[in-house]
Write an enzyme that holds these catalytic residues in place. Structure first.
Site, PDB file in Angstrom:
ATOM      1  N   LYS A  89      28.151  48.281  31.666  1.00 28.14           N
ATOM      2  CA  LYS A  89      27.874  48.370  33.106  1.00 28.14           C
ATOM      3  C   LYS A  89      27.602  49.810  33.534  1.00 28.14           C
ATOM      4  O   LYS A  89      26.630  50.092  34.225  1.00 28.14           O
ATOM      5  CB  LYS A  89      29.059  47.832  33.929  1.00 28.14           C
ATOM      6  CG  LYS A  89      29.459  46.417  33.606  1.00 28.14           C
ATOM      7  CD  LYS A  89      30.588  45.921  34.507  1.00 28.14           C
ATOM      8  CE  LYS A  89      31.918  46.634  34.365  1.00 28.14           C
ATOM      9  NZ  LYS A  89      32.595  46.401  33.073  1.00 28.14           N
ATOM     10  N   ARG A 115      37.031  43.038  40.984  1.00 32.51           N
ATOM     11  CA  ARG A 115      37.625  42.589  39.725  1.00 32.51           C
ATOM     12  C   ARG A 115      38.568  41.419  39.958  1.00 32.51           C
ATOM     13  O   ARG A 115      39.123  40.897  38.991  1.00 32.51           O
ATOM     14  CB  ARG A 115      38.416  43.733  39.094  1.00 32.51           C
ATOM     15  CG  ARG A 115      37.664  44.489  37.991  1.00 32.51           C
ATOM     16  CD  ARG A 115      38.545  45.648  37.586  1.00 32.51           C
ATOM     17  NE  ARG A 115      38.381  46.132  36.254  1.00 32.51           N
ATOM     18  CZ  ARG A 115      37.666  47.221  35.927  1.00 32.51           C
ATOM     19  NH1 ARG A 115      36.972  47.860  36.822  1.00 32.51           N
ATOM     20  NH2 ARG A 115      37.643  47.644  34.682  1.00 32.51           N
TER      21      ARG A 115
HETATM   22  P1  AMP Z   1      36.694  51.018  34.368  1.00 30.93           P
HETATM   23  O1  AMP Z   1      36.243  52.428  34.215  1.00 30.93           O
HETATM   24  O2  AMP Z   1      35.821  50.207  35.284  1.00 30.93           O
HETATM   25  O3  AMP Z   1      36.940  50.327  33.054  1.00 30.93           O
HETATM   26  O4  AMP Z   1      38.110  51.090  35.113  1.00 30.93           O
HETATM   27  C1  AMP Z   1      39.195  51.779  34.540  1.00 30.93           C
HETATM   28  C2  AMP Z   1      40.493  51.326  35.173  1.00 30.93           C
HETATM   29  O5  AMP Z   1      40.489  51.622  36.576  1.00 30.93           O
HETATM   30  C3  AMP Z   1      40.799  49.840  35.092  1.00 30.93           C
HETATM   31  O6  AMP Z   1      41.350  49.450  33.826  1.00 30.93           O
HETATM   32  C4  AMP Z   1      41.805  49.699  36.228  1.00 30.93           C
HETATM   33  O7  AMP Z   1      43.059  50.245  35.868  1.00 30.93           O
HETATM   34  C5  AMP Z   1      41.199  50.615  37.288  1.00 30.93           C
HETATM   35  N1  AMP Z   1      40.225  49.886  38.134  1.00 30.93           N
HETATM   36  C6  AMP Z   1      38.890  50.101  38.190  1.00 30.93           C
HETATM   37  N2  AMP Z   1      38.300  49.258  39.047  1.00 30.93           N
HETATM   38  C7  AMP Z   1      39.296  48.474  39.546  1.00 30.93           C
HETATM   39  C8  AMP Z   1      39.323  47.396  40.457  1.00 30.93           C
HETATM   40  N3  AMP Z   1      38.200  46.929  41.030  1.00 30.93           N
HETATM   41  N4  AMP Z   1      40.524  46.831  40.731  1.00 30.93           N
HETATM   42  C9  AMP Z   1      41.654  47.295  40.165  1.00 30.93           C
HETATM   43  N5  AMP Z   1      41.701  48.287  39.266  1.00 30.93           N
HETATM   44  C10 AMP Z   1      40.534  48.880  38.955  1.00 30.93           C
END
Ligand code: AMP
Length: 210
Positions: free
Chosen positions: A13, A88
């Site tokens: 993504k 999410r």
């Molecule tokens: P990502 O970089 O999108 O993989 O996000 C890294 C981490 O940020 C996730 O594993 C969650 O701990 C937190 N995070 C990111 N987006 C969300 C969301 N929409 N809701 C809750 N936690 C989030």
């Protein structure tokens, strides 16, 4: 164009969004990047979420929704945006539907085995946010960012114990959004695999968005 990029962690993504933001001239809003920059800058929010991110769990909906609401109300989002990593949960999707109307939800489809291979080889530059993969998308010089030459890092949550937990969280909390958005006629599927280059995945994305 107001878009959401959906898919498991490691589906690509962020890599596709980095290309799409220039192509469509709209901001790329990654909730993960927003949290990581708060952690790096040691803000109150950063302190609140640091352990949650390291474990690969989800930040509470109320905190995440407030952060996104604030971000998409900025003037640069008037013409559109790419939301990467949000929503999410169903509660986040409902809150987003109250904030604005989306044009499309791109769902990046990839197998669990390929996700594990991707996440464990993923590296990023802490200051530019550029994402690489040791095998599938290597930097020009091993271990260094192409633009700044800084050392690349492995995210704590890309280490083996957190990867499995993130996949479980995805299946339980985020995967139900595919049906939720399908029911609303917004889903555009993009099939990806580790044999596809980031450019090839981006071409597919443009096709489904036409
Ligand atoms: P990502 O970089 O999108 O993989 O996000 C890294 C981490 O940020 C996730 O594993 C969650 O701990 C937190 N995070 C990111 N987006 C969300 C969301 N929409 N809701 C809750 N936690 C989030």
């Amino acid at each position: 164009m107001k878009m959401v990029f959906l898919g498991p962690p490691g589906a690509g993504k962020g890599t596709v969004a980095a290309k799409a933001k220039d192509y469509y001239s709209i901001p790329h809003i990654s909730t993960g990047d927003l949290f990581r920059s708060n952690i790096k800058n040691k803000t109150e929010l950063g302190k609140q979420v640091e352990a949650i991110l390291a474990a690969g769990s989800l930040v509470p909906d109320s905190v995440t929704i407030a952060m996104v609401k604030d971000r998409i109300s900025q003037p640069d989002c008037e013409k559109g945006f790419i939301l990467d990593g949000f929503p999410r949960t169903i509660a986040q999707a409902e809150a987003l539907a109250e904030m604005t109307e989306l044009d499309a939800v791109v769902n990046f489809v990839i197998s669990n085995e390929e996700v594990v291979e991707r996440l464990s080889g993923r590296r990023m530059c802490p200051s530019t946010g550029h994402i690489y993969h040791v095998k599938f998308n290597p930097p020009k010089v091993e271990g260094k960012d192409d633009e700044t030459g800084e050392d690349l890092i492995q995210r704590d949550d890309d280490k083996p114990q957190a990867i499995l937990h993130r996949l479980e969280v995805y299946t339980a909390q985020t995967e139900p959004l595919i049906k939720w958005y399908t029911d609303r006629g917004l889903i555009r599927n993009v099939q990806t695999s580790n044999s596809m280059s980031p450019d090839a995945v981006f071409e597919e994305t443009k096709k489904v968005l036409k």
